[in-house]
Design a protein around this motif. Structure first.
Motif, PDB file in Angstrom:
ATOM      1  N   GLU A 286       0.827  -1.208   0.000  1.00 33.14           N
ATOM      2  CA  GLU A 286       0.000   0.000   0.000  1.00 33.14           C
ATOM      3  C   GLU A 286       0.859   1.255   0.000  1.00 33.14           C
ATOM      4  O   GLU A 286       0.483   2.273  -0.597  1.00 33.14           O
ATOM      5  N   ALA A 287       2.040   1.198   0.639  1.00 33.23           N
ATOM      6  CA  ALA A 287       2.926   2.367   0.654  1.00 33.23           C
ATOM      7  C   ALA A 287       3.407   2.702  -0.751  1.00 33.23           C
ATOM      8  O   ALA A 287       3.567   3.882  -1.104  1.00 33.23           O
ATOM      9  N   ALA A 288       3.634   1.692  -1.579  1.00 33.67           N
ATOM     10  CA  ALA A 288       4.063   1.936  -2.957  1.00 33.67           C
ATOM     11  C   ALA A 288       2.930   2.535  -3.781  1.00 33.67           C
ATOM     12  O   ALA A 288       3.156   3.397  -4.643  1.00 33.67           O
ATOM     13  N   ILE A 289       1.698   2.095  -3.524  1.00 40.58           N
ATOM     14  CA  ILE A 289       0.543   2.683  -4.212  1.00 40.58           C
ATOM     15  C   ILE A 289       0.440   4.163  -3.872  1.00 40.58           C
ATOM     16  O   ILE A 289       0.292   5.017  -4.756  1.00 40.58           O
ATOM     17  N   ALA A 290       0.529   4.487  -2.591  1.00 43.26           N
ATOM     18  CA  ALA A 290       0.412   5.884  -2.161  1.00 43.26           C
ATOM     19  C   ALA A 290       1.539   6.732  -2.748  1.00 43.26           C
ATOM     20  O   ALA A 290       1.310   7.829  -3.273  1.00 43.26           O
ATOM     21  N   ALA A 291       2.781   6.228  -2.676  1.00 46.05           N
ATOM     22  CA  ALA A 291       3.912   6.996  -3.180  1.00 46.05           C
ATOM     23  C   ALA A 291       3.840   7.148  -4.693  1.00 46.05           C
ATOM     24  O   ALA A 291       4.170   8.212  -5.247  1.00 46.05           O
ATOM     25  N   GLY A 292       3.407   6.092  -5.386  1.00 46.02           N
ATOM     26  CA  GLY A 292       3.311   6.155  -6.838  1.00 46.02           C
ATOM     27  C   GLY A 292       2.303   7.183  -7.317  1.00 46.02           C
ATOM     28  O   GLY A 292       2.548   7.900  -8.296  1.00 46.02           O
ATOM     29  N   LEU A 293       1.161   7.280  -6.635  1.00 40.59           N
ATOM     30  CA  LEU A 293       0.153   8.272  -7.038  1.00 40.59           C
ATOM     31  C   LEU A 293       0.706   9.680  -6.965  1.00 40.59           C
ATOM     32  O   LEU A 293       0.389  10.542  -7.794  1.00 40.59           O
ATOM     33  N   GLY A 294       1.542   9.938  -5.972  1.00 39.52           N
ATOM     34  CA  GLY A 294       2.110  11.274  -5.832  1.00 39.52           C
ATOM     35  C   GLY A 294       3.272  11.534  -6.759  1.00 39.52           C
ATOM     36  O   GLY A 294       3.524  12.684  -7.143  1.00 39.52           O
ATOM     37  N   ALA A 295       3.993  10.476  -7.163  1.00 38.21           N
ATOM     38  CA  ALA A 295       5.201  10.647  -7.968  1.00 38.21           C
ATOM     39  C   ALA A 295       4.922  10.686  -9.465  1.00 38.21           C
ATOM     40  O   ALA A 295       5.821  10.960 -10.256  1.00 38.21           O
ATOM     41  N   VAL A 296       3.693  10.443  -9.873  1.00 41.26           N
ATOM     42  CA  VAL A 296       3.372  10.328 -11.292  1.00 41.26           C
ATOM     43  C   VAL A 296       3.729  11.606 -12.058  1.00 41.26           C
ATOM     44  O   VAL A 296       3.597  12.716 -11.546  1.00 41.26           O
ATOM     45  N   GLU A 297       4.179  11.413 -13.296  1.00 42.73           N
ATOM     46  CA  GLU A 297       4.424  12.533 -14.214  1.00 42.73           C
ATOM     47  C   GLU A 297       3.779  12.209 -15.546  1.00 42.73           C
ATOM     48  O   GLU A 297       3.947  11.112 -16.073  1.00 42.73           O
ATOM     49  N   TRP A 298       3.032  13.168 -16.094  1.00 39.89           N
ATOM     50  CA  TRP A 298       2.356  12.950 -17.374  1.00 39.89           C
ATOM     51  C   TRP A 298       2.093  14.304 -18.011  1.00 39.89           C
ATOM     52  O   TRP A 298       1.154  15.000 -17.658  1.00 39.89           O
ATOM     53  N   PRO A 299       2.969  14.734 -18.925  1.00 40.43           N
ATOM     54  CA  PRO A 299       2.863  16.096 -19.457  1.00 40.43           C
ATOM     55  C   PRO A 299       1.611  16.326 -20.294  1.00 40.43           C
ATOM     56  O   PRO A 299       1.017  15.388 -20.837  1.00 40.43           O
ATOM     57  N   ALA A 300       1.222  17.600 -20.369  1.00 42.95           N
ATOM     58  CA  ALA A 300       0.103  18.066 -21.204  1.00 42.95           C
ATOM     59  C   ALA A 300      -1.242  17.549 -20.739  1.00 42.95           C
ATOM     60  O   ALA A 300      -2.196  17.503 -21.506  1.00 42.95           O
TER      61      ALA A 300
END
Length: 440
Positions: A286-300
């Protein structure tokens, strides 16, 4: 005072892959010709790499495909997995489409793969998307990784990515009207094409859909024996204060707000979380899910531009944003987000392709927009002329005029309103790519 010198624009560096990419566009008279025969024959001659991929998550839909893949990739990589990813279209460089074991493919390797596919194809008719998809499959089959994320290019049933025989999961994001000239004139026809990625016995996770679309997906799943996992029935996601609550059965996860803005991204993030929790053979804390949601990058995708030549045109207190959405569904999503943007006037710089529906896109936005400047998309033969785009905006009661360039449009909007405002450049991923390239 000496005259202000116009800054010289950096010349775009020509990459080693550009000549072969140019040649590949000429192997078929049509840019899009939906069929599986040509690409299947090419993959056969290449040794059927699509059958040797790491476990595949296959994503189709109208809106949100790239965002769901971006969230899922961030989650998986945070959990320590090596991820291949294939998306389209690109924004600035073709290399963005192919990410091999976590890294964008380098130009030398891309060139070698494309030339290998070109040689094996031996001049046979094949579309640009088909042969470049084959190159991506070859790259993924030859490089160890833990998982492969595949985005359909268009539709699903006859998409080149749909030759993967048995993915780990199939995923369908929200479906709305788009690409009608290829997929059909009704929601039911379009949904049937997207549902073509379902496979017997392979779980298919789907975002919340309208009633007509849901019926099509349910019928297809029942006919195939596909377990259908639906938002709103099997799992839920809710924005709550500064976070997100993901609920599934009697379990719930309190998660941070996704790193991409907009209510629609809460639902895209929820779909990615639902996938992560159903990936057999993977251990994703679950910690990886939480961290991944915040770390996402997707331009435009509702991206705020704060550096570069275009933000430098703005007076203090103004904001510049960029979004590549380009169909009525994307317009409705933006309109909902605009409810949170009432603190200052909103202006649009708008450009769109002739194959899209400008009125359907702009109509839901009209009540929130103060004024609009329309531009042609540089280098795109299928772009609406600036005057045509402005006419579409005027027809839905947006105060609009044509402008010769994005830079000129921004200058005009700033000059027209003394109050600090917010400018959104929107209407096309191709326009967004041009902006990102020229603003760098």
């Amino acid at each position: 005072m000496p005259p202000r010198l116009r800054p010289t624009r950096k010349r775009k560096r020509r990459l080693s892959s550009d000549p072969v990419l140019d040649r590949l566009t000429r192997l078929h008279p049509k840019l899009i010709d939906l069929s599986l025969d040509r690409v299947e024959a090419l993959l056969d001659r290449l040794g059927r790499p699509h059958e040797r991929l790491p476990p595949v998550v296959h994503v189709a839909g109208t809106n949100g495909k790239g965002s769901v893949i971006a969230f899922l990739r961030a989650i998986l990589e945070t959990a320590g997995y090596r991820v291949h990813a294939y998306i389209s279209p690109h924004l600035v460089r073709f290399n963005e489409r192919i990410r091999v074991a976590g890294r964008l493919i380098d130009d030398d390797r891309l060139t070698a793969l494309l030339e290998e596919c070109e040689a094996v194809n031996a001049g046979a008719p094949v579309t640009f998307f088909e042969i470049t998809t084959a190159a991506a499959m070859l790259a993924f089959a030859r490089t160890p990784a833990d998982v492969t994320l595949l985005e359909t290019g268009l539709g699903g049933r006859l998409d080149a990515t749909n030759l993967v025989p048995r993915p780990l999961l199939s995923v369908i994001t929200p479906i709305s009207m788009d690409h009608m000239q290829y997929l059909g004139d009704t929601l039911e026809q379009i949904a049937a094409e997207k549902a073509g990625i379902m496979k017997a016995g392979v779980p298919c996770l789907t975002a919340a859909q309208g009633r007509k679309v849901a019926r099509v997906l349910e019928r297809r799943a029942a006919a195939l024996g596909t377990p259908l996992v639906k938002e709103g029935a099997d799992w839920f996601v809710l924005g709550r204060g500064e976070g997100v609550l993901f609920c599934e059965g009697d379990r719930s996860l309190a998660l941070p707000r996704p790193g991409l803005p907009g209510k629609h991204q809460v639902h895209n993030a929820g779909l990615a979380v639902a996938c992560a929790r159903r990936m057999a053979g993977f251990s994703i804390p679950e910690a990886a899910i939480a961290a991944g949601l915040g770390a996402v990058e997707w331009p435009a995708r509702l991206q705020r531009l704060t550096k570069g030549s275009l933000p430098a045109l703005l007076p203090e207190g103004w904001e510049l944003w960029l979004d590549g959405g380009h169909n009525p569904g994307a317009g409705r999503v933006l309109a909902e987000h605009f409810r949170h943007w009432r603190d200052r006037p909103l202006h649009l710089v708008f450009g769109m392709l002739t194959t899209k529906d400008p009125i359907g896109y702009l109509k839901p936005l009209a009540p929130a927009v103060t004024r609009l400047r329309a531009v042609a998309i540089p280098g795109e033969a299928n772009s609406l002329a600036a005057e045509q785009a402005a006419g579409a905006a005027s027809s839905v009661a947006i105060a609009a005029a044509a402008a010769p360039s994005v830079e000129a449009a921004i200058r005009q909007l700033v000059e027209a309103d003394a109050r600090p405002g917010r400018i959104l450049i929107c209407g096309s991923l191709y326009l967004a790519g041009t902006v990102l390239r020229d603003n760098a």
